[in-house]
Design a protein around this motif. Structure first.
Motif, PDB file in Angstrom:
ATOM      1  N   MET A 231      16.130 -63.405 -16.337  1.00  0.00           N
ATOM      2  CA  MET A 231      15.927 -62.944 -17.711  1.00  0.00           C
ATOM      3  C   MET A 231      17.162 -63.228 -18.573  1.00  0.00           C
ATOM      4  SD  MET A 231      14.155 -61.819 -20.099  1.00  0.00           S
ATOM      5  CE  MET A 231      12.651 -61.562 -19.141  1.00  0.00           C
ATOM      6  N   ARG A 232      18.346 -63.038 -18.017  1.00  0.00           N
ATOM      7  CA  ARG A 232      19.567 -63.359 -18.785  1.00  0.00           C
ATOM      8  C   ARG A 232      19.587 -64.832 -19.178  1.00  0.00           C
ATOM      9  NH1 ARG A 232      22.111 -59.933 -14.753  1.00  0.00           N
ATOM     10  NH2 ARG A 232      22.529 -57.885 -15.686  1.00  0.00           N
ATOM     11  N   GLU A 233      19.160 -65.683 -18.250  1.00  0.00           N
ATOM     12  CA  GLU A 233      19.144 -67.119 -18.528  1.00  0.00           C
ATOM     13  C   GLU A 233      18.129 -67.458 -19.614  1.00  0.00           C
ATOM     14  OE1 GLU A 233      18.398 -68.759 -14.677  1.00  0.00           O
ATOM     15  OE2 GLU A 233      20.507 -68.599 -14.029  1.00  0.00           O
ATOM     16  N   VAL A 258      17.311 -55.902 -18.203  1.00  0.00           N
ATOM     17  CA  VAL A 258      18.083 -56.812 -19.052  1.00  0.00           C
ATOM     18  C   VAL A 258      17.513 -56.837 -20.466  1.00  0.00           C
ATOM     19  CG1 VAL A 258      18.709 -59.236 -19.382  1.00  0.00           C
ATOM     20  CG2 VAL A 258      18.863 -58.201 -17.108  1.00  0.00           C
ATOM     21  N   LEU A 259      16.200 -56.819 -20.603  1.00  0.00           N
ATOM     22  CA  LEU A 259      15.581 -56.790 -21.931  1.00  0.00           C
ATOM     23  C   LEU A 259      16.030 -55.557 -22.713  1.00  0.00           C
ATOM     24  CD1 LEU A 259      11.925 -57.888 -21.047  1.00  0.00           C
ATOM     25  CD2 LEU A 259      13.530 -59.149 -22.490  1.00  0.00           C
ATOM     26  N   GLN A 260      16.043 -54.411 -22.043  1.00  0.00           N
ATOM     27  CA  GLN A 260      16.446 -53.178 -22.715  1.00  0.00           C
ATOM     28  C   GLN A 260      17.933 -53.182 -23.058  1.00  0.00           C
ATOM     29  OE1 GLN A 260      14.776 -50.709 -19.607  1.00  0.00           O
ATOM     30  NE2 GLN A 260      13.068 -50.072 -20.907  1.00  0.00           N
ATOM     31  N   GLU A 261      18.746 -53.754 -22.181  1.00  0.00           N
ATOM     32  CA  GLU A 261      20.175 -53.872 -22.481  1.00  0.00           C
ATOM     33  C   GLU A 261      20.399 -54.740 -23.717  1.00  0.00           C
ATOM     34  OE1 GLU A 261      21.790 -55.483 -18.916  1.00  0.00           O
ATOM     35  OE2 GLU A 261      22.068 -53.538 -17.933  1.00  0.00           O
ATOM     36  N   ALA A 262      19.492 -55.716 -23.915  1.00  0.00           N
ATOM     37  CA  ALA A 262      19.614 -56.624 -25.066  1.00  0.00           C
ATOM     38  C   ALA A 262      19.037 -56.009 -26.336  1.00  0.00           C
ATOM     39  CB  ALA A 262      18.913 -57.938 -24.756  1.00  0.00           C
ATOM     40  N   GLY A 263      18.540 -54.773 -26.250  1.00  0.00           N
ATOM     41  CA  GLY A 263      18.022 -54.087 -27.426  1.00  0.00           C
ATOM     42  C   GLY A 263      16.578 -54.398 -27.746  1.00  0.00           C
ATOM     43  N   LEU A 264      15.872 -55.045 -26.824  1.00  0.00           N
ATOM     44  CA  LEU A 264      14.466 -55.362 -27.041  1.00  0.00           C
ATOM     45  C   LEU A 264      13.588 -54.216 -26.548  1.00  0.00           C
ATOM     46  CD1 LEU A 264      14.638 -59.085 -25.925  1.00  0.00           C
ATOM     47  CD2 LEU A 264      14.229 -58.260 -28.246  1.00  0.00           C
ATOM     48  N   ARG A 265      12.555 -53.923 -27.316  1.00  0.00           N
ATOM     49  CA  ARG A 265      11.663 -52.811 -26.989  1.00  0.00           C
ATOM     50  C   ARG A 265      10.492 -53.318 -26.146  1.00  0.00           C
ATOM     51  NH1 ARG A 265       9.864 -51.348 -32.760  1.00  0.00           N
ATOM     52  NH2 ARG A 265       9.921 -53.643 -32.762  1.00  0.00           N
ATOM     53  N   ILE A 266      10.146 -52.514 -25.131  1.00  0.00           N
ATOM     54  CA  ILE A 266       9.015 -52.834 -24.259  1.00  0.00           C
ATOM     55  C   ILE A 266       7.962 -51.744 -24.451  1.00  0.00           C
ATOM     56  CG2 ILE A 266       8.275 -53.213 -21.876  1.00  0.00           C
ATOM     57  CD1 ILE A 266      11.202 -53.824 -21.189  1.00  0.00           C
TER      58      ILE A 266
END
Length: 339
Positions: A231-233, A258-266
């Motif tokens: 996901m980071r890649e 990783v998505l949540q760390e990047a500020g993206l909402r799921i």
């Protein structure tokens, strides 16, 4: 001094043969008689001589289960399901790990430890179709997994292509069009990764959505750390996506972190779906939508047909391939795309 069969028979006031019949769970024993024998066994803490039973019957009452690694939650939960099924059939399970290494898998098939079991449930990962000849063994064997098809043994597995297609279709039904996939293996066609990737591509094609190779996240193992790395890649590449399909739940849980760390909402920004319906998928935040591939059915069916092969004294029937049913489990991590 340890209690003997004679001691149990004396306390229960029955014959030694009756005690033996109760221990071996033979039918047609009067319930009151069986109860007296069981109470005598409990009172004396009698332990049956399994070695002697094995010599008389030619069976050990033990089956083997070989899996790649119990540290992967899917195989741990599969082992649990196999053990519970075996207990219902009054047999014990001996579990071995292969590490998914081809050499170790082949060696296990001819290991002297096989004499300790009446048959083997074998989940291969390192072997492939070119190794099918190694499955021609002199004992009952049921193959699990997706590495070898059309081999000489019974095979119980899941509907990988159809299930992955259904998972992708679920995301498409929520308005998702840029669906990333993580866990693919370079060049793999046969195997869980290859088959699930095929199902993903079939769903895109049926919906008229172009396939974009930039949305594929390749990994080796299917652990949380691999999902996080993939996901980071993807995020670093700058490719746009509005959903992610992890080829197992473990990968997806790592990717969600990783998505949540990047500020993206799921799921508002990115919907997420996995595969395997692990117990922990119900407790992630948000809870994880996933595919239940029929693990309980796979375990019960595999144990049942292995015991059928063990009990069969007639001519060997042709090998069978049995596919378990699946279902998409919708939870909080998928939902309609929002503006």
């Amino acid at each position: 001094m340890a209690a003997t069969l004679h001691d149990v028979a004396r306390i229960a006031e029955v014959s030694i043969k009756t005690v033996s019949n109760v221990i071996n769970d033979y039918p047609h024993i009067r319930p009151s008689t069986k109860q007296r024998v069981l109470e005598a066994i409990a009172e004396l803490d009698y332990q049956p001589n399994l070695s002697a039973r094995s010599l008389r019957s030619g069976r050990t009452g033990v089956i083997g289960l070989a899996v790649p690694e119990l540290s992967l939650s899917y195989f741990a939960e599969l082992a649990d399901a196999v053990i519970r099924s075996a207990e219902r059939h009054h047999v014990t399970v001996l579990i071995e790990q292969t590490g998914g290494d081809r050499r170790r898998e082949i060696e296990l098939l001819s290991s002297p430890r096989r004499q300790m079991t009446d048959g083997l449930l074998f989940s291969a990962l390192g072997m492939d179709s070119d190794d099918a000849e190694h499955l021609s063994v002199g004992y009952p064997l049921v193959l699990l997994g997706e590495r070898i098809f059309g081999g000489p043994t019974d095979h119980v597995t899941m509907r990988n292509v159809d299930a992955a297609r259904a998972a992708t279709e679920h995301l498409i039904s929520q308005g998702r069009r840029r669906i990333a996939i993580i866990g693919a293996h370079e060049g793999e066609i046969i195997g869980s990764a290859g088959l699930r990737l095929r199902g993903y591509r079939e769903a895109l094609e049926a919906a008229g959505i172009p396939f974009d190779p930039a949305l594929i996240g390749y990994t080796t193992l299917w652990h949380r750390s691999n999902g996080a790395t993939a996901m980071r890649e993807l995020l670093a590449s700058g490719v746009h996506f509005d959903a992610v399909f992890g080829l197992n739940d473990t990968l997806t849980l790592g990717a969600m972190r990783v998505l949540q760390e990047a500020g993206l909402r799921i799921p508002a920004d990115v919907a997420a779906i996995g595969f395997d319906d692990l117990d922990e998928a119900q407790y992630s935040l948000p809870t994880l939508s996933t595919v239940d591939p029929g693990r309980e059915e796979i375990a019960e069916t595999a144990v049942r047909i292995l015991l059928e092969r063990i009990a069969d004294t007639g001519p060997a029937a042709p090998p069978r391939e049995i596919l378990a049913d699946f279902r998409v489990v919708e939870r909080e991590s998928t939902g309609p795309l929002t503006a």
